[in-house]
Design an enzyme around this catalytic site. Structure first.
Site, PDB file in Angstrom:
ATOM      1  N   LYS A   1      -9.604  -0.930  15.952  1.00 37.01           N
ATOM      2  CA  LYS A   1      -8.746  -2.101  16.207  1.00 37.01           C
ATOM      3  C   LYS A   1      -7.925  -1.989  17.499  1.00 37.01           C
ATOM      4  CE  LYS A   1      -8.050  -3.765  11.466  1.00 37.01           C
ATOM      5  NZ  LYS A   1      -7.053  -4.101  10.449  1.00 37.01           N
TER       6      LYS A   1
ATOM      7  N   SER B   1     -17.007  -1.987   3.930  1.00 34.37           N
ATOM      8  CA  SER B   1     -16.363  -3.235   4.345  1.00 34.37           C
ATOM      9  C   SER B   1     -16.701  -4.391   3.398  1.00 34.37           C
ATOM     10  CB  SER B   1     -16.794  -3.613   5.757  1.00 34.37           C
ATOM     11  OG  SER B   1     -16.287  -4.904   6.040  1.00 34.37           O
ATOM     12  N   LEU B   2     -15.675  -5.191   3.106  1.00 34.81           N
ATOM     13  CA  LEU B   2     -15.869  -6.339   2.222  1.00 34.81           C
ATOM     14  C   LEU B   2     -16.105  -7.624   3.019  1.00 34.81           C
ATOM     15  CD1 LEU B   2     -13.027  -5.551  -0.321  1.00 34.81           C
ATOM     16  CD2 LEU B   2     -15.468  -5.144  -0.601  1.00 34.81           C
ATOM     17  N   SER B   3     -16.030  -7.535   4.351  1.00 31.41           N
ATOM     18  CA  SER B   3     -16.177  -8.744   5.165  1.00 31.41           C
ATOM     19  C   SER B   3     -17.521  -9.448   4.965  1.00 31.41           C
ATOM     20  CB  SER B   3     -15.996  -8.419   6.649  1.00 31.41           C
ATOM     21  OG  SER B   3     -14.647  -8.266   6.924  1.00 31.41           O
TER      22      SER B   3
ATOM     23  N   ARG C   1       7.580   7.468   6.982  1.00 37.58           N
ATOM     24  CA  ARG C   1       7.608   8.935   6.873  1.00 37.58           C
ATOM     25  C   ARG C   1       7.917   9.565   8.234  1.00 37.58           C
ATOM     26  NH1 ARG C   1       2.007  11.408   4.912  1.00 37.58           N
ATOM     27  NH2 ARG C   1       1.435  10.562   6.946  1.00 37.58           N
TER      28      ARG C   1
ATOM     29  N   ASN D   1      -8.378  -7.605  15.214  1.00 35.26           N
ATOM     30  CA  ASN D   1      -9.275  -7.537  14.055  1.00 35.26           C
ATOM     31  C   ASN D   1     -10.324  -8.644  14.074  1.00 35.26           C
ATOM     32  OD1 ASN D   1      -7.953  -9.838  13.162  1.00 35.26           O
ATOM     33  ND2 ASN D   1      -7.708  -9.118  11.073  1.00 35.26           N
TER      34      ASN D   1
ATOM     35  N   ARG E   1       7.913   6.439  14.551  1.00 26.86           N
ATOM     36  CA  ARG E   1       6.997   5.283  14.569  1.00 26.86           C
ATOM     37  C   ARG E   1       7.715   4.019  14.095  1.00 26.86           C
ATOM     38  NH1 ARG E   1       1.244   6.237  11.814  1.00 26.86           N
ATOM     39  NH2 ARG E   1       0.482   4.626  13.224  1.00 26.86           N
TER      40      ARG E   1
ATOM     41  N   ASP F   1      -4.438 -10.412  10.689  1.00 25.07           N
ATOM     42  CA  ASP F   1      -3.877  -9.711   9.520  1.00 25.07           C
ATOM     43  C   ASP F   1      -2.490 -10.245   9.135  1.00 25.07           C
ATOM     44  OD1 ASP F   1      -5.922  -7.974   8.821  1.00 25.07           O
ATOM     45  OD2 ASP F   1      -5.217  -6.363  10.124  1.00 25.07           O
TER      46      ASP F   1
ATOM     47  N   ALA G   1      -1.330  -1.952   9.752  1.00 23.08           N
ATOM     48  CA  ALA G   1      -1.036  -3.090   8.865  1.00 23.08           C
ATOM     49  C   ALA G   1       0.439  -3.454   8.973  1.00 23.08           C
ATOM     50  CB  ALA G   1      -1.400  -2.738   7.427  1.00 23.08           C
TER      51      ALA G   1
HETATM   52  P1  NAP Z   1      -2.396   3.482   9.248  1.00 24.17           P
HETATM   53  O1  NAP Z   1      -2.353   2.774  10.551  1.00 24.17           O
HETATM   54  O2  NAP Z   1      -3.036   4.811   9.148  1.00 24.17           O
HETATM   55  O3  NAP Z   1      -0.850   3.622   8.722  1.00 24.17           O
HETATM   56  C1  NAP Z   1      -0.540   4.256   7.517  1.00 24.17           C
HETATM   57  C2  NAP Z   1       0.984   4.279   7.325  1.00 24.17           C
HETATM   58  O4  NAP Z   1       1.252   4.829   6.045  1.00 24.17           O
HETATM   59  C3  NAP Z   1       1.736   5.123   8.349  1.00 24.17           C
HETATM   60  O5  NAP Z   1       2.966   4.516   8.611  1.00 24.17           O
HETATM   61  C4  NAP Z   1       1.905   6.458   7.597  1.00 24.17           C
HETATM   62  O6  NAP Z   1       3.070   7.172   7.970  1.00 24.17           O
HETATM   63  C5  NAP Z   1       2.090   5.988   6.180  1.00 24.17           C
HETATM   64  N1  NAP Z   1       1.658   7.009   5.210  1.00 24.17           N
HETATM   65  C6  NAP Z   1       0.437   7.584   5.118  1.00 24.17           C
HETATM   66  N2  NAP Z   1       0.407   8.451   4.083  1.00 24.17           N
HETATM   67  C7  NAP Z   1       1.655   8.431   3.544  1.00 24.17           C
HETATM   68  C8  NAP Z   1       2.253   9.128   2.453  1.00 24.17           C
HETATM   69  N3  NAP Z   1       1.578  10.020   1.725  1.00 24.17           N
HETATM   70  N4  NAP Z   1       3.547   8.858   2.157  1.00 24.17           N
HETATM   71  C9  NAP Z   1       4.251   7.963   2.892  1.00 24.17           C
HETATM   72  N5  NAP Z   1       3.736   7.282   3.948  1.00 24.17           N
HETATM   73  C10 NAP Z   1       2.453   7.522   4.257  1.00 24.17           C
HETATM   74  O7  NAP Z   1      -3.097   2.589   8.149  1.00 24.17           O
HETATM   75  P2  NAP Z   1      -3.172   0.974   8.074  1.00 24.17           P
HETATM   76  O8  NAP Z   1      -4.358   0.503   8.827  1.00 24.17           O
HETATM   77  O9  NAP Z   1      -1.837   0.429   8.393  1.00 24.17           O
HETATM   78  O10 NAP Z   1      -3.521   0.773   6.521  1.00 24.17           O
HETATM   79  C11 NAP Z   1      -2.556   1.050   5.520  1.00 24.17           C
HETATM   80  C12 NAP Z   1      -2.981   0.435   4.195  1.00 24.17           C
HETATM   81  O11 NAP Z   1      -3.066  -0.979   4.340  1.00 24.17           O
HETATM   82  C13 NAP Z   1      -4.368   0.884   3.694  1.00 24.17           C
HETATM   83  O12 NAP Z   1      -4.289   1.046   2.303  1.00 24.17           O
HETATM   84  C14 NAP Z   1      -5.272  -0.287   4.034  1.00 24.17           C
HETATM   85  O13 NAP Z   1      -6.375  -0.416   3.171  1.00 24.17           O
HETATM   86  C15 NAP Z   1      -4.312  -1.456   3.847  1.00 24.17           C
HETATM   87  N6  NAP Z   1      -4.681  -2.663   4.611  1.00 24.17           N
HETATM   88  C16 NAP Z   1      -4.888  -3.814   3.912  1.00 24.17           C
HETATM   89  C17 NAP Z   1      -5.228  -4.983   4.589  1.00 24.17           C
HETATM   90  C18 NAP Z   1      -5.473  -6.244   3.807  1.00 24.17           C
HETATM   91  O14 NAP Z   1      -6.046  -7.198   4.354  1.00 24.17           O
HETATM   92  N7  NAP Z   1      -5.050  -6.317   2.565  1.00 24.17           N
HETATM   93  C19 NAP Z   1      -5.359  -4.991   5.993  1.00 24.17           C
HETATM   94  C20 NAP Z   1      -5.111  -3.797   6.691  1.00 24.17           C
HETATM   95  C21 NAP Z   1      -4.771  -2.630   5.973  1.00 24.17           C
HETATM   96  P3  NAP Z   1       3.087   8.199   9.214  1.00 24.17           P
HETATM   97  O15 NAP Z   1       3.392   7.358  10.429  1.00 24.17           O
HETATM   98  O16 NAP Z   1       4.158   9.165   8.855  1.00 24.17           O
HETATM   99  O17 NAP Z   1       1.720   8.842   9.273  1.00 24.17           O
END
Ligand code: NAP
Length: 288
Positions: free
Chosen positions: A72, A21-23, A156, A93, A160, A108, A136
């Site tokens: 979360k 975590s970077l927090s 994908r 969050n 959802r 977020d 996200a």
């Molecule tokens: P999550 O709830 O697990 O959701 C991931 C999403 O990506 C799902 O819709 C999933 O599709 C899709 N996915 C996963 N692998 C894939 C692939 N190979 N090809 C196409 N789609 C794919 O994850 P999350 O919490 O939303 O996080 C997602 C990203 O956002 C991460 O990289 C995280 O570090 C980043 N993030 C950044 C911040 C920020 O402050 N910058 C905040 C939160 C998250 P399915 O529904 O088909 O599984």
């Protein structure tokens, strides 16, 4: 690091694991810069002990905590109160203790939107293509839709995307969102007419799919703003290709800093030093 004394106010980050975590890096840099008597600590909580841990936040007199993967959604069910934002998104969050009660918020989406506005993007009447429908994506989609953007979701697992789009429509009314099939042809046609492309899938993330792009660069056009919420690496293949095509881009570092800044301001009542927070995170990631 400022001395930790009997007067020091404590915030934390609840997750499992929390080693990455970077927090704490970001929040402690901000506390130190402003000379605030606060400390941010990592709190690694096993999922089965989450209810006890949350009760402890209030019992220990903490000011609040951030929440990260995988807690979360569950925290949204365990707090005493939810902000409207957290209720819509269905995830928390940031927790703040108010009169002994736990108030769950989700910063977020607001963090994402603030960074977009700061970069000069005017959301009113614009069209976005959102890749992904996970945590996200939910935060980003609600904030964009509320700001007047038509959000076209492609995931994908299409069910959802449908579910997220339906939640937006039932919360905000018809015409704020729809679903695009997750294939190159459909995405190409929609991105051609879009103002903003947001990647919330992990495709492009270091160590997972780090050499891949979620869409081919043929989908780019001159007026497209490209935002990738991934922050490791700073520049994903998607952002690199968009930048090389002369497009306006933002990386997930900006969203990370802004969502943390909103939590900081809720806890301390002080304006967050955004530059200090961003520089703490980027220096830490560069030195790793
Ligand atoms: P999550 O709830 O697990 O959701 C991931 C999403 O990506 C799902 O819709 C999933 O599709 C899709 N996915 C996963 N692998 C894939 C692939 N190979 N090809 C196409 N789609 C794919 O994850 P999350 O919490 O939303 O996080 C997602 C990203 O956002 C991460 O990289 C995280 O570090 C980043 N993030 C950044 C911040 C920020 O402050 N910058 C905040 C939160 C998250 P399915 O529904 O088909 O599984």
């Amino acid at each position: 690091m400022t001395n930790i004394l009997g007067t020091t106010k404590v915030v934390g980050i609840v997750g499992h694991p929390v080693v990455h975590s970077l927090s704490p890096v970001m929040q402690n840099a901000a506390f130190q810069h402003l000379g605030l008597d606060y400390v941010d600590i990592p709190l690694d909580v096993q999922p089965e002990r989450l209810p006890e841990a949350l009760k402890g936040i209030s019992a220990l007199g903490m000011v609040g905590t951030n929440v990260t993967i995988p807690h979360k959604e569950r925290v949204a069910e365990l707090v005493d109160e939810l902000t409207e934002e957290a209720r819509l998104i269905g995830a928390v969050n940031t927790v703040t203790v108010k009169d002994g009660r736990l108030v769950g918020d989700n910063t977020d989406g607001r963090g994402f939107l603030k960074s977009l506005l700061e970069a000069g993007f005017d959301p009113k009447g614009k069209k976005a293509v959102l890749l992904g429908a996970g945590g996200a994506a939910r935060a980003v989609a609600f904030c964009l839709a509320r700001a007047g953007v038509m959000v076209q979701i492609s995931n994908r697992t299409e069910a959802r995307a449908e579910s997220l789009s339906n939640s937006i429509e039932s919360a905000l009314g018809a015409g704020h969102s729809n679903v695009i099939p997750f294939n190159t042809d459909s995405l190409f046609q929609s991105i051609c007419k879009a103002d903003l492309l947001v990647n919330t899938t992990p495709v492009g993330m270091l160590g997972i799919y780090d050499d891949q792009m979620p869409i081919p660069p043929e989908c780019f056009h001159d007026k497209l703003f490209v935002y990738d919420v991934i922050y490791i690496p700073f520049e994903t293949p998607l952002i690199e290709a968009a930048r090389k095509n002369g497009l306006q881009t933002l990386s997930g570092i900006k969203m990370l800093v802004h969502q943390g800044a909103i939590a900081f301001e809720t806890w301390t009542g002080e304006a967050a030093p955004l530059e200090i927070m961003e520089s703490a995170v980027t220096s830490y990631l560069t030195a790793r």
